[in-house]
Design a protein around this motif. Structure first.
Motif, short mmCIF file in Angstrom:
data_model
loop_
_atom_site.label_atom_id
_atom_site.label_comp_id
_atom_site.label_asym_id
_atom_site.label_seq_id
_atom_site.Cartn_x
_atom_site.Cartn_y
_atom_site.Cartn_z
N GLU A 40 50.74 -3.84 -17.21
CA GLU A 40 50.40 -3.23 -15.93
C GLU A 40 48.91 -3.40 -15.70
N LEU A 41 48.54 -3.76 -14.48
CA LEU A 41 47.13 -3.97 -14.13
C LEU A 41 46.66 -2.80 -13.27
N LYS A 42 45.65 -2.09 -13.75
CA LYS A 42 45.15 -0.90 -13.06
C LYS A 42 43.72 -1.17 -12.56
N LEU A 43 43.54 -1.18 -11.23
CA LEU A 43 42.22 -1.43 -10.66
C LEU A 43 41.30 -0.24 -10.94
N THR A 44 40.07 -0.52 -11.36
CA THR A 44 39.14 0.55 -11.72
C THR A 44 37.74 0.27 -11.19
N ASN A 45 37.09 1.32 -10.70
CA ASN A 45 35.70 1.20 -10.24
C ASN A 45 34.80 1.81 -11.32
N SER A 72 40.22 -5.99 -6.97
CA SER A 72 39.53 -4.77 -7.36
C SER A 72 38.21 -4.62 -6.64
N ILE A 73 37.42 -5.67 -6.64
CA ILE A 73 36.10 -5.61 -6.00
C ILE A 73 36.23 -5.27 -4.52
N PHE A 74 37.15 -5.92 -3.83
CA PHE A 74 37.26 -5.70 -2.39
C PHE A 74 37.97 -4.39 -2.06
N LYS A 75 38.71 -3.85 -3.01
CA LYS A 75 39.30 -2.53 -2.79
C LYS A 75 38.20 -1.47 -2.75
N ARG A 138 36.18 -8.53 -14.88
CA ARG A 138 37.47 -8.83 -15.51
C ARG A 138 37.96 -7.61 -16.27
N THR A 139 39.06 -7.77 -16.99
CA THR A 139 39.51 -6.72 -17.90
C THR A 139 38.77 -6.89 -19.22
N ILE A 166 47.09 -2.64 -19.27
CA ILE A 166 47.69 -1.62 -20.12
C ILE A 166 49.21 -1.80 -20.22
N ILE A 167 49.78 -1.19 -21.24
CA ILE A 167 51.24 -1.15 -21.35
C ILE A 167 51.75 -0.19 -20.27
N PRO A 168 52.79 -0.57 -19.52
CA PRO A 168 53.33 0.34 -18.49
C PRO A 168 53.65 1.72 -19.07
#
Length: 259
Positions: A40-45, A72-75, A138-139, A166-168
């Motif tokens: 799972e990909l979680k966008l983070t600031n 992520s950046i544009f969010k 990146r991650t 992360i793992i879902p």
């Protein structure tokens, strides 16, 4: 295009928001996709991303290794395109990442022939990046190959965490996938990153792993997107194949050539 003569079930382990292309290709061959994201990909600031944004106007290069880092950046910073200076050059790994960079109006100055960190470093050998300031969102679970390689070339690298891999939280689908593999209900499986493979084995129990390796190596066609993911599977003693060009399209074509 050769259609599958018998019912063929192909497991797809990539994140939910990245499955559409793979599902479409599987169905076009007359096969049935079984979607079981192991990642799972979680966008983070994060603070590191905020620091990168503050230095956007000073960057000489900006490197995107996946579409997710651009999303992520544009969010979090919708006006990011206005923040970077006009002389900042953009490098992307892979055509999907290139397409997204272009969609957001960033343009692309460099895309390596080989869609890996090693391929991008090889391309940078032809460019003088000594004393260049390079942004790399990146991650943080990604390999250190790229930032370390750029620093050896004399660049200053700003590493920013723009999303988490992360793992879902809900692992039911992964557990069902493991059960289907062990009971030979899956004909083929695809892995599009090292973590998609690693997470499968993290969820499997110690008792399941030996038979899981046996099934993936001998009864099921296991296909990796490229050599880095293939190397991870080999670490678990799983036999797999991968295409010459590291894209979902090429991976799927290879799968159906060998199924």
């Amino acid at each position: 295009m050769k259609k599958c003569e018998k019912e063929t079930i192909v497991a797809i382990t990539r994140p939910f928001n990245r499955v559409d292309e793979a599902v479409s290709i599987v169905e076009s061959y007359g096969a049935t996709p079984f979607i079981a994201p192991t990642l799972e990909l979680k966008l983070t600031n994060t603070e590191s991303l905020k620091s990168l944004i503050e230095l956007a106007d000073d960057l000489d290069w900006l490197i995107f290794t996946s579409p997710t880092s651009i999303e992520s950046i544009f969010k979090f910073y919708p006006n990011f395109g206005e923040l970077i200076n006009e002389n900042c050059q953009i490098a992307t790994i892979g055509h999907k990442t290139q397409e997204m960079a272009n969609e957001y109006g960033l343009g692309t100055d460099l895309v390596p022939d080989e869609y890996t960190a090693e391929g991008l470093l090889e391309s940078f050998k032809e460019i003088n990046i000594n004393n260049s300031l390079i942004g790399l969102p990146r991650t943080l679970s990604a390999r250190d190959t790229l930032p370390e390689g750029l620093e050896k070339m004399g660049a200053d690298v700003i590493l920013a965490e723009s999303y988490e891999s992360i793992i879902p939280l809900d692992t039911v689908r992964i557990e069902v996938l493991i059960s289907k593999i062990l009971s030979s209900e899956i004909d083929a499986i695809t892995f599009t990153s090292p973590l998609t493979a690693e997470n499968l084995f993290k969820i499997a129990s110690d008792e399941q792993i030996p038979e899981l390796v046996n099934k993936l190596s001998n009864s099921i066609l296991t296909v990796a997107i490229g050599p880095i993911t293939d190397k991870t599977l080999k670490k678990f003693k799983v036999k797999s194949i991968y295409p010459n060009k590291y894209t979902v399209q090429d991976m799927m074509e290879l799968l159906f050539e060998n199924i």
